[in-house]
Design an enzyme around this catalytic site. Structure first.
Site, PDB file in Angstrom:
ATOM      1  N   TYR A 142     -17.277   2.122  25.708  1.00 54.63           N
ATOM      2  CA  TYR A 142     -17.514   0.630  26.340  1.00 54.63           C
ATOM      3  C   TYR A 142     -16.700  -0.344  25.517  1.00 54.63           C
ATOM      4  O   TYR A 142     -16.904  -0.250  24.298  1.00 54.63           O
ATOM      5  CB  TYR A 142     -18.790   0.349  26.674  1.00 54.63           C
ATOM      6  CG  TYR A 142     -19.053  -0.836  27.504  1.00 54.63           C
ATOM      7  CD1 TYR A 142     -18.765  -1.112  28.718  1.00 54.63           C
ATOM      8  CD2 TYR A 142     -19.646  -1.986  26.675  1.00 54.63           C
ATOM      9  CE1 TYR A 142     -19.107  -2.074  29.492  1.00 54.63           C
ATOM     10  CE2 TYR A 142     -19.671  -3.165  27.061  1.00 54.63           C
ATOM     11  CZ  TYR A 142     -19.524  -3.197  28.455  1.00 54.63           C
ATOM     12  OH  TYR A 142     -19.634  -4.459  29.210  1.00 54.63           O
ATOM     13  N   ASP A 237     -12.289  -0.516  18.435  1.00 55.34           N
ATOM     14  CA  ASP A 237     -13.110  -1.696  18.720  1.00 55.34           C
ATOM     15  C   ASP A 237     -14.345  -1.378  17.766  1.00 55.34           C
ATOM     16  O   ASP A 237     -15.164  -0.547  17.951  1.00 55.34           O
ATOM     17  CB  ASP A 237     -13.574  -1.143  20.218  1.00 55.34           C
ATOM     18  CG  ASP A 237     -14.574  -2.161  20.730  1.00 55.34           C
ATOM     19  OD1 ASP A 237     -15.181  -2.672  19.989  1.00 55.34           O
ATOM     20  OD2 ASP A 237     -14.479  -2.187  22.013  1.00 55.34           O
ATOM     21  N   LYS A 265     -20.691  -9.329  17.713  1.00 58.20           N
ATOM     22  CA  LYS A 265     -22.140  -8.977  17.401  1.00 58.20           C
ATOM     23  C   LYS A 265     -22.456  -9.479  15.971  1.00 58.20           C
ATOM     24  O   LYS A 265     -22.324 -10.694  15.915  1.00 58.20           O
ATOM     25  CB  LYS A 265     -22.426  -7.567  17.596  1.00 58.20           C
ATOM     26  CG  LYS A 265     -21.990  -6.937  19.086  1.00 58.20           C
ATOM     27  CD  LYS A 265     -22.888  -5.776  19.474  1.00 58.20           C
ATOM     28  CE  LYS A 265     -22.702  -5.200  20.643  1.00 58.20           C
ATOM     29  NZ  LYS A 265     -23.418  -5.439  21.806  1.00 58.20           N
TER      30      LYS A 265
HETATM   31  N1  HOZ Z   1     -22.729  -5.032  24.731  1.00 57.88           N
HETATM   32  C1  HOZ Z   1     -24.023  -3.926  24.821  1.00 57.88           C
HETATM   33  C2  HOZ Z   1     -23.325  -2.621  24.744  1.00 57.88           C
HETATM   34  N2  HOZ Z   1     -23.670  -1.803  23.917  1.00 57.88           N
HETATM   35  C3  HOZ Z   1     -24.721  -4.176  26.010  1.00 57.88           C
HETATM   36  C4  HOZ Z   1     -25.062  -5.558  26.199  1.00 57.88           C
HETATM   37  C5  HOZ Z   1     -24.985  -6.004  27.445  1.00 57.88           C
HETATM   38  O1  HOZ Z   1     -24.272  -5.448  28.240  1.00 57.88           O
HETATM   39  O2  HOZ Z   1     -25.713  -7.007  27.913  1.00 57.88           O
END
Ligand code: HOZ
Length: 425
Positions: A142, A237, A265
């Site tokens: 993702y 990424d 993050k």
């Molecule tokens: N960005 C996170 C993926 N591991 C998920 C957080 C979300 O989609 O709110």
């Protein structure tokens, strides 16, 4: 009705699905979502005053735990001087210097406001730099919700079992080749056929969005070799792994330098920050130095930069990585023993302080393997944990995180909750 229930009912009237990001609705785990009231160290407290040992940790940014005093005071200090200027500020320069010093492949960095934005901008840059339009990604990875990479995606897309999403024209989706993670042979075959058309390969160097899946040695090496051989760019990424696995991220751990890196993050210390970084001559293609446009009113926001800066400096001074890894390894071993004692088939993957437990008896090395996990059992496990004071991601296809605030005593408390929860399954 609980306070969380009452607030969520109001939320449903004014927010789609009651949330601002789909995974927060707890749909996949068939549980009513909790509403967060506050976080402190390794704990999260909900609107009803229930306290949980938190392994969600805001989906990864909080490597120092909730409300770390150094980060909170940096934020306060910056906020008192001004929330936003729309002009260069010293914090963004200092944070950029820290990123460039820490991340092996980063010579220049551009800050944005989210991981999605970082990916979108890095892909645009890669297409501009190579003059090509095709991209390669891996099933179950993702990279945020940008059109080009929302095909066969992990995280929420996997959680809700969506094949893709309406709103992305077929013509756009067709520009992205999807291959199985850890399949070096498939990468070599694709490059042999279409190598000269590929602008970039984007990969999570440790997958975290189909649950944690470590890369096999040959896989990352092959990506580096094939992209180099065919004039394509390699994008790591590192939104999850950056400053999480080590100060230099996965690229430092595995000794492989990508052309571009996307960050998010941890680099924002809990504030909305993304970044993309790379070799000087590539990054100098970005406007105003170059012709590839990308901008943002709140990019490099002083308060967000101050949070990131305090976090990175704390990490640099304390170097907690080895201890974090050891703590996590022993915690997940004990958790696995509890499941084994109860006769529950499972496997787990762990890299550094991130891990996932899968309810399957086969090793998980790609998205197909991850999908063999018993999702029904995962949902019951999640609910039982929550009842017993332990919060994990409300999806099988995500990573659990430890922070420096998860000390022995807290982990002991979590294991007791987990033992009770397993007893209730
Ligand atoms: N960005 C996170 C993926 N591991 C998920 C957080 C979300 O989609 O709110």
């Amino acid at each position: 009705m609980t306070q969380s229930g009452r607030i969520f009912e109001r939320a449903l009237r004014v927010l789609p699905g009651g949330v601002n990001s789909p995974v927060r609705a707890f749909k996949a785990v068939k549980t009513s979502p909790i509403v967060a009231k506050r976080g402190f160290g390794p704990y999260l407290e909900d609107a009803d005053g229930n306290r949980y040992v938190d392994f969600l940790m805001s989906w990864g940014p909080l490597i120092l735990g909730h409300s770390h005093p150094r980060v909170v005071s940096a934020v306060k200090e910056a906020a008192e001087k001004g929330l936003s200027f729309g002009l260069t500020n010293p914090y963004e320069v200092e944070l950029a210097e820290e990123v460039v010093a820490a991340v092996p492949s980063a010579q220049k960095v551009r800050f944005v406001n989210s991981g999605t934005e970082a990916v979108m901008s890095a892909l645009r840059l890669a297409r501009a730099a190579t003059g090509r339009k095709y991209l390669v990604k891996f099933a179950g990875c993702y990279h945020g919700h940008y059109d080009a990479v929302l095909v066969s995606a992990g995280s929420g897309v996997a959680t809700f079992g969506l094949p893709g999403t309406p709103g992305i024209p077929e013509e756009v989706a067709r520009l992205t080749f999807v291959l199985p993670y850890n399949d070096a042979e498939a990468v070599r075959n694709l490059f042999a056929q279409r190598g000269e058309e590929i602008a970039a390969v984007i990969v999570e160097p440790v997958a975290g969005n189909m649950g944690v899946v470590p890369p096999e040695e040959e896989f990352l090496k092959t990506l580096r070799e094939e992209t180099k051989k065919h004039g394509a760019l390699l994008i790591f990424d590192e939104v999850i792994t950056g400053f999480r696995l080590s100060l230099g991220g996965a690229q430092e751990v595995f000794g492989i330098e990508p052309d571009l890196t996307t960050l998010g993050k941890v680099v924002g210390g809990g504030m909305p920050v993304g970044a993309y970084a790379g070799r000087r001559e590539l990054m100098e293609r970005i406007a105003p130095e170059g012709d590839v446009y990308q901008a943002g009113t709140l990019s490099g926001n002083p308060v967000a930069m101050a949070a990131g800066l305090a976090t990175l400096r704390e990490l640099k001074e304390k170097n907690p990585y080895r201890e974090l890894e050891e703590k996590t390894a022993s915690f997940v071993r004990e958790l696995s023993n509890l499941l084994t004692e109860r006769g529950i088939a499972h496997t787990y993957n762990r890299v550094g302080s991130m891990f996932t437990v899968f309810f399957t008896d086969r090793p998980v090395r790609n998205y197909d393997d991850a999908q063999t996990s018993d999702l029904e059992l995962f949902a019951r496990f999640f609910g039982a944990l929550l009842k017993n004071g332990v919060l994990i991601p409300p999806s099988q296809f995500e990573a659990w995180f430890l922070s420096t605030a998860h000390d022995e005593k807290v982990l002991e408390e979590a294991l007791e909750g987990i033992k009770r929860a397993i007893g209730e399954l």
